[in-house]
Scaffold this motif. Structure first.
Motif, PDB file in Angstrom:
ATOM      1  N   ARG A 323       0.817  -1.214   0.000  1.00  0.00           N
ATOM      2  CA  ARG A 323       0.000   0.000   0.000  1.00  0.00           C
ATOM      3  C   ARG A 323       0.848   1.259   0.000  1.00  0.00           C
ATOM      4  O   ARG A 323       0.446   2.291  -0.538  1.00  0.00           O
ATOM      5  CB  ARG A 323      -0.960  -0.023   1.187  1.00  0.00           C
ATOM      6  N   LEU A 324       2.036   1.180   0.592  1.00  0.00           N
ATOM      7  CA  LEU A 324       2.894   2.353   0.599  1.00  0.00           C
ATOM      8  C   LEU A 324       3.372   2.696  -0.816  1.00  0.00           C
ATOM      9  O   LEU A 324       3.744   3.840  -1.084  1.00  0.00           O
ATOM     10  CB  LEU A 324       4.097   2.136   1.526  1.00  0.00           C
ATOM     11  N   ARG A 325       3.352   1.729  -1.727  1.00  0.00           N
ATOM     12  CA  ARG A 325       3.763   1.996  -3.106  1.00  0.00           C
ATOM     13  C   ARG A 325       2.701   2.769  -3.892  1.00  0.00           C
ATOM     14  O   ARG A 325       2.972   3.259  -4.988  1.00  0.00           O
ATOM     15  CB  ARG A 325       4.070   0.684  -3.835  1.00  0.00           C
ATOM     16  N   LEU A 326       1.506   2.884  -3.344  1.00  0.00           N
ATOM     17  CA  LEU A 326       0.407   3.529  -4.044  1.00  0.00           C
ATOM     18  C   LEU A 326       0.341   5.019  -3.715  1.00  0.00           C
ATOM     19  O   LEU A 326       0.658   5.439  -2.598  1.00  0.00           O
ATOM     20  CB  LEU A 326      -0.915   2.879  -3.669  1.00  0.00           C
ATOM     21  N   ALA A 327      -0.126   5.806  -4.685  1.00  0.00           N
ATOM     22  CA  ALA A 327      -0.295   7.241  -4.449  1.00  0.00           C
ATOM     23  C   ALA A 327      -1.344   7.506  -3.375  1.00  0.00           C
ATOM     24  O   ALA A 327      -1.292   8.539  -2.697  1.00  0.00           O
ATOM     25  CB  ALA A 327      -0.688   7.942  -5.745  1.00  0.00           C
ATOM     26  N   ASP A 358      -0.627  14.440   8.013  1.00  0.00           N
ATOM     27  CA  ASP A 358      -1.596  15.149   8.857  1.00  0.00           C
ATOM     28  C   ASP A 358      -3.017  14.640   8.614  1.00  0.00           C
ATOM     29  O   ASP A 358      -3.872  14.714   9.506  1.00  0.00           O
ATOM     30  CB  ASP A 358      -1.536  16.658   8.589  1.00  0.00           C
ATOM     31  N   ARG A 359      -3.265  14.121   7.398  1.00  0.00           N
ATOM     32  CA  ARG A 359      -4.591  13.585   7.069  1.00  0.00           C
ATOM     33  C   ARG A 359      -4.705  12.105   7.416  1.00  0.00           C
ATOM     34  O   ARG A 359      -5.719  11.465   7.117  1.00  0.00           O
ATOM     35  CB  ARG A 359      -4.886  13.779   5.570  1.00  0.00           C
ATOM     36  N   GLY A 360      -3.661  11.542   8.030  1.00  0.00           N
ATOM     37  CA  GLY A 360      -3.715  10.147   8.455  1.00  0.00           C
ATOM     38  C   GLY A 360      -3.243   9.159   7.418  1.00  0.00           C
ATOM     39  O   GLY A 360      -3.542   7.959   7.530  1.00  0.00           O
ATOM     40  N   ARG A 361      -2.487   9.611   6.384  1.00  0.00           N
ATOM     41  CA  ARG A 361      -1.987   8.724   5.349  1.00  0.00           C
ATOM     42  C   ARG A 361      -0.474   8.867   5.220  1.00  0.00           C
ATOM     43  O   ARG A 361       0.066   9.982   5.298  1.00  0.00           O
ATOM     44  CB  ARG A 361      -2.596   9.040   3.974  1.00  0.00           C
ATOM     45  N   ALA A 362       0.209   7.752   5.046  1.00  0.00           N
ATOM     46  CA  ALA A 362       1.637   7.765   4.724  1.00  0.00           C
ATOM     47  C   ALA A 362       1.759   7.670   3.210  1.00  0.00           C
ATOM     48  O   ALA A 362       1.466   6.633   2.612  1.00  0.00           O
ATOM     49  CB  ALA A 362       2.353   6.597   5.389  1.00  0.00           C
ATOM     50  N   VAL A 363       2.163   8.767   2.566  1.00  0.00           N
ATOM     51  CA  VAL A 363       2.253   8.853   1.106  1.00  0.00           C
ATOM     52  C   VAL A 363       3.679   9.233   0.729  1.00  0.00           C
ATOM     53  O   VAL A 363       4.220  10.226   1.227  1.00  0.00           O
ATOM     54  CB  VAL A 363       1.264   9.897   0.538  1.00  0.00           C
ATOM     55  N   LEU A 364       4.276   8.466  -0.162  1.00  0.00           N
ATOM     56  CA  LEU A 364       5.649   8.721  -0.568  1.00  0.00           C
ATOM     57  C   LEU A 364       5.760  10.009  -1.381  1.00  0.00           C
ATOM     58  O   LEU A 364       4.928  10.290  -2.242  1.00  0.00           O
ATOM     59  CB  LEU A 364       6.174   7.564  -1.421  1.00  0.00           C
ATOM     60  N   THR A 365       6.792  10.800  -1.087  1.00  0.00           N
ATOM     61  CA  THR A 365       7.182  11.881  -1.978  1.00  0.00           C
ATOM     62  C   THR A 365       7.957  11.267  -3.146  1.00  0.00           C
ATOM     63  O   THR A 365       8.231  10.068  -3.153  1.00  0.00           O
ATOM     64  CB  THR A 365       8.091  12.867  -1.242  1.00  0.00           C
ATOM     65  N   ARG A 366       8.371  12.093  -4.116  1.00  0.00           N
ATOM     66  CA  ARG A 366       9.159  11.492  -5.197  1.00  0.00           C
ATOM     67  C   ARG A 366      10.499  10.956  -4.690  1.00  0.00           C
ATOM     68  O   ARG A 366      10.877   9.825  -5.054  1.00  0.00           O
ATOM     69  CB  ARG A 366       9.362  12.462  -6.362  1.00  0.00           C
TER      70      ARG A 366
END
Length: 388
Positions: A323-327, A358-366
């Motif tokens: 899931r971390l690989r997803l936008a 802050d919105r509760g999601r771990a999202v990768l930067t580039r």
């Protein structure tokens, strides 16, 4: 009836020749000679396995079908249509089902794509790899530069709703200009989905032997990172968004729903020699050789070679990793407190998006996408090393 998406993957093990970098479960005609294996024998075994799947799974419509390989287009559109008919006969397709086949540009034609549309295929993935002739030679690809773009146009003209082109980057001998020209060719084709993968030298392949002998340099990680950024820049400027680290789509509808099923913990049955399956935490895989596969089903048995039952820890690891690989990122609720603190450190280091956090999601930067494996490892290790 389960609400979890259910996909069928069908593995076609046949190839006209073996590419130097490939370690997939594929076979050329000369490798199968004397084994009794043939496309029609494979097709009969696939029908038998689909019947076995229906008896096991029960009443469950199929949301996605993905025919991969190998070279599915090598067996012809009629056989591919027969495979899809067999899926319909056993399970039925859910409304709006996505139906994909991979294809080699050299074994396609306008007539081939027209037959696919008639059979019910909605998506085609074409192996392009590069537009540079010398790069294709290193990869030992047989198609000519330009044919993949031409095939993409033929697929769209025939009425295939979604068309993907696959690229491989950081091949020894590839220049930045080579890659730029390849991406520009992809964009000129007007496709709505692009996959791009850094070349990996797999043990046991012809490419690995050439690298070991010093005939070719090993791919360079720093070069691969620069090439990834170039791909992302060019595709992003053209309106294709990344939705998974190695995949870009023009619209949400163009995203590959079958692969999203893998990344989002869905269920799927893998049909064919060597295919892998997953149902409710049980994973299994079939025997690899087409002759053994067909023999097992012909004798009324299962082609399963082995299986594993995923523990809660296994499933957690895979959810974080995939899931971390997803936008769309990873829900922080899936992480314990030590891992959430590690996520905050990753955001401070520029690898995760602070606003998404802050919105509760771990999202990768580039930069985080370039180091996705490290971010995953750090999050998992934080939990493991936390005091009980």
């Amino acid at each position: 009836m389960s609400s979890t998406p259910f996909g069928i993957y069908v593995h076609v093990p046949f190839c006209a020749s073996r590419c130097g970098y490939c370690d997939f479960n594929t076979y050329t005609a000369s490798e199968l000679e004397g084994s009794g294996s043939s496309p029609d024998g494979w097709l009969e075994a696939v029908r038998r396995e689909l019947a076995l799947a229906r008896r096991t799974v029960g009443d469950r419509a199929v949301d996605t079908v993905f025919v991969g390989g190998g070279t599915p287009s090598l067996i012809g559109a009629a056989r591919l249509g027969t495979v899809l008919d067999a899926v319909r006969d056993e399970f039925g397709l859910a409304p709006g089902a996505e139906v994909t086949t991979e294809s080699n540009p050299e074994s396609t034609s306008p007539e081939f794509f027209a037959e696919l549309v008639g059979a019910g295929f909605t998506r085609v993935s074409l192996g392009m790899q590069s537009a540079a002739p010398h790069v294709l030679r290193v990869l030992e690809r047989r198609h000519t530069p330009g044919r993949a773009v031409e095939a993409a146009g033929e697929a769209a003209a025939a009425g295939i709703a979604h068309v993907n082109l696959d690229l491989i980057y950081a091949t020894p001998g590839e220049t930045t200009d080579d890659l730029r020209a390849s991406v520009e060719a992809v964009l000129a084709a007007g496709v709505d989905h692009v996959s791009a993968y850094s070349l990996i030298v797999e043990d046991g392949t012809a490419l690995a032997r050439r690298v070991a002998r010093g005939e070719l340099p090993a791919p360079d990680d720093d070069v691969a990172a620069e090439r990834y950024e170039l791909i992302d820049d060019l595709l992003g400027a053209a309106g294709l968004h990344w939705y998974e680290v190695s995949n870009w789509a023009r619209t949400p509808e163009a995203e590959c729903r079958h692969n999203l099923g893998y990344w989002l913990d869905g269920d799927w049955w893998g049909v064919g020699p060597g295919a892998h399956s997953h149902l409710a935490g049980r994973r299994w895989w079939n025997v690899k050789h087409p002759a053994r596969y067909a023999a097992a089903l012909g004798a009324g048995g299962s082609p399963e070679a082995d299986h594993e039952v995923l523990t809660a820890e296994d499933r957690h690891t895979e959810r974080v990793m995939l899931r971390l690989r997803l936008a769309s990122g990873l829900d922080l609720a899936l992480l314990d407190e030590p891992a959430r603190r590690e996520a905050e450190r990753a955001a401070a280091g520029g690898l995760l998006d602070p606003a998404a956090l802050d919105r509760g999601r771990a999202v990768l930067t580039r930069p985080g996408r370039l180091l996705a494996d490290r971010v995953v490892q750090d999050l998992l290790l934080a939990s493991e090393s936390a005091p009980a």
